[in-house]
Structures are given as C-alpha cells and as structure tokens.
Scaffold this active site. Structure first.
Site, PDB file in Angstrom:
ATOM      1  N   TYR A 146       0.836  -1.203   0.000  1.00 34.92           N
ATOM      2  CA  TYR A 146       0.000   0.000   0.000  1.00 34.92           C
ATOM      3  C   TYR A 146       0.873   1.257   0.000  1.00 34.92           C
ATOM      4  O   TYR A 146       0.623   2.191  -0.776  1.00 34.92           O
ATOM      5  CB  TYR A 146      -0.913  -0.012   1.215  1.00 34.92           C
ATOM      6  CG  TYR A 146      -1.794   1.208   1.319  1.00 34.92           C
ATOM      7  CD1 TYR A 146      -2.958   1.315   0.571  1.00 34.92           C
ATOM      8  CD2 TYR A 146      -1.458   2.260   2.173  1.00 34.92           C
ATOM      9  CE1 TYR A 146      -3.774   2.436   0.670  1.00 34.92           C
ATOM     10  CE2 TYR A 146      -2.258   3.382   2.274  1.00 34.92           C
ATOM     11  CZ  TYR A 146      -3.414   3.466   1.519  1.00 34.92           C
ATOM     12  OH  TYR A 146      -4.212   4.590   1.617  1.00 34.92           O
ATOM     13  N   LYS A 150       0.934   4.180  -2.969  1.00 38.10           N
ATOM     14  CA  LYS A 150       0.634   5.585  -2.740  1.00 38.10           C
ATOM     15  C   LYS A 150       1.829   6.480  -3.052  1.00 38.10           C
ATOM     16  O   LYS A 150       1.668   7.661  -3.392  1.00 38.10           O
ATOM     17  CB  LYS A 150       0.129   5.781  -1.312  1.00 38.10           C
ATOM     18  CG  LYS A 150      -1.256   5.191  -1.103  1.00 38.10           C
ATOM     19  CD  LYS A 150      -2.244   5.811  -2.089  1.00 38.10           C
ATOM     20  CE  LYS A 150      -3.586   5.187  -2.122  1.00 38.10           C
ATOM     21  NZ  LYS A 150      -4.494   5.828  -3.099  1.00 38.10           N
TER      22      LYS A 150
END
Length: 246
Positions: A146, A150
């Site tokens: 994750y 991002k």
C-alpha cells in the site's frame, strides 16, 4: 460551474467529495464498480478497475460524458491484504487498483483541465524501486504494498505536472479517516478528508506538482520529485498497460 469525474465514489471520501460538489452547484459524474453500488445522486460510470479491460471501459464511458474540468482519482484499496492477490491481468491487486487504474485512466481519457490524485501519508514509507512492482520476488507485505502504491500515485501526479505544464496536477493526503478503508478507529478528521481534493478540482487552491494535506502543502518522499524516476515510472506503466501517456 465545473464538471468533475470522481473515481471510486460509490461510498467513502469519493462520495463525500461528490456530495460537496453537488451541494455547491457543480456537475458530478461518479464511478462505481457495478450497478448494485450506484449511490443514486448523480450520473455514474461503471467498471471494475481491477482489470485493464474494466479501466478502459470506464475511460470510454467517461469520454462519452466529458470533457471534464477535473478528474479526482480517488479509487483505491487499503493496506490490510494479508496475501498477494492477483488480478486477471497478473498484477498484485493493490498495485492494479491504486496505481495502474489512475495511470491507465489518465492515459485513456481526454485531458481534463485539472488532475487530482489521492495518496496517503504512508507514501513516505514507499520503496522508490521499479524492480518488482508485481511483488513476484519480494515476500508479500500488505502495508508495504500500500505504501509503495501511494508513493507511485505521488510520482504520477508530479510526472504529469512536469509533462503537461498547462494542466495542474496535484496529490492529496486525505488523512487517516474513519471510512470503510480507513477503519472505525482512524484518528483523523473525517470532515476534512474530502475537502482538499474538491478545492483542487475547482482550482481554488493552486499550483501544480504539489502534495496537500488538509488544504496545506506538505512534504513528500524526496524521490517523488526525481524527474528520472518519474520518466522511468511512466515508461514502465506504458509497457505494462500497452498505453503510453503522450
């Protein structure tokens, strides 16, 4: 009056952004995975962005409804996947949704007047290496995957700010807020989680190639501003998707 497309907007921050824009008199097109998730408050494009075919379908529907003054690339999945899940195209699920979807939508749609990409403060822990984006050699770590995704969203926003100087392109950290993705115990201010992306979409706060947190410019992972890494990232995504950003 602005016309704004928001991806991943059947619930959570995307829907909140859409509701705010509608309240202020703007036109909104939302995006939902399928018709069962239609929030029923505005026009909607449908498509499952875990696949490239689904992403291209969303882009085609959006192009029929456009042009847009802004696109808010909100669609994302979270950090709690405990194993590496592969999409039908052979990509890690987190990478496909959080990175390839905004990239391929951007590459496949007519250019809007402004671009907004949702990132996270966790991007600062992202790995700025293009060597194993599919997580084929690394041991799976959902939180790291994750964070990496991002980080690449910030790189994408900054790369386009440099490549398309006439189109403001910025990234947003909405904070760790109590949405379905953020979790019930998230400590940040939910009432602020959707505001910055709306103000950027309307051109009310400005510049380009910046990263915002609650209406204020914030620091990013330093590698996100590296032009060589930005160009390499765009080239890699073009190879993975078969669709370059011109």
């Amino acid at each position: 009056m602005a016309r704004v497309l928001i991806t991943g907007s059947s619930s959570g921050l995307g829907l909140m952004a859409g509701q705010l824009l509608l309240e202020e008199g703007h036109e909104v097109v939302l995006h939902a995975r399928d018709r069962s998730r239609d929030p029923g408050i505005a026009e909607v494009v449908f498509g499952d962005v875990t696949s490239m075919a689904g992403i291209r379908s969303v882009a085609a529907q959006a192009n029929e409804l456009g042009p847009f003054d802004a696109v808010i690339h909100n669609v994302a999945v979270g950090y709690q996947e405990r194993r590496r899940i592969l999409t039908e195209d052979g990509f890690a699920h987190v990478f496909a949704v959080n990175v390839l979807a905004p990239y391929l939508l951007t590459a496949s749609m007519a250019r809007p007047s402004r671009l907004v990409y949702l990132s996270s403060g966790m991007h600062r822990g992202g790995d700025p290496s293009l060597d194993d984006l599919r997580w084929e050699r690394r041991r799976w770590n959902g939180s790291q995957a994750y964070s990496d995704s991002k980080f690449w969203d910030v790189v994408l926003a900054f790369a386009l700010a440099r490549r398309w100087p006439s189109i403001p392109s910025n990234a947003v950290d909405p904070g760790w807020v109590a949405t379905r993705m953020g979790g019930r115990g998230a400590p940040d201010d939910l009432s602020q989680g959707h505001v910055t992306q709306v103000r950027l979409a309307l051109g009310e706060i400005g510049g380009t190639g910046a990263y915002y947190y609650h209406l204020t410019r914030a620091n990013t992972h330093p590698a996100a501003s590296d032009p060589a890494l930005q160009d390499a990232f765009l080239a890699t995504c073009a190879e993975l998707t078969g669709t370059p950003i011109e």
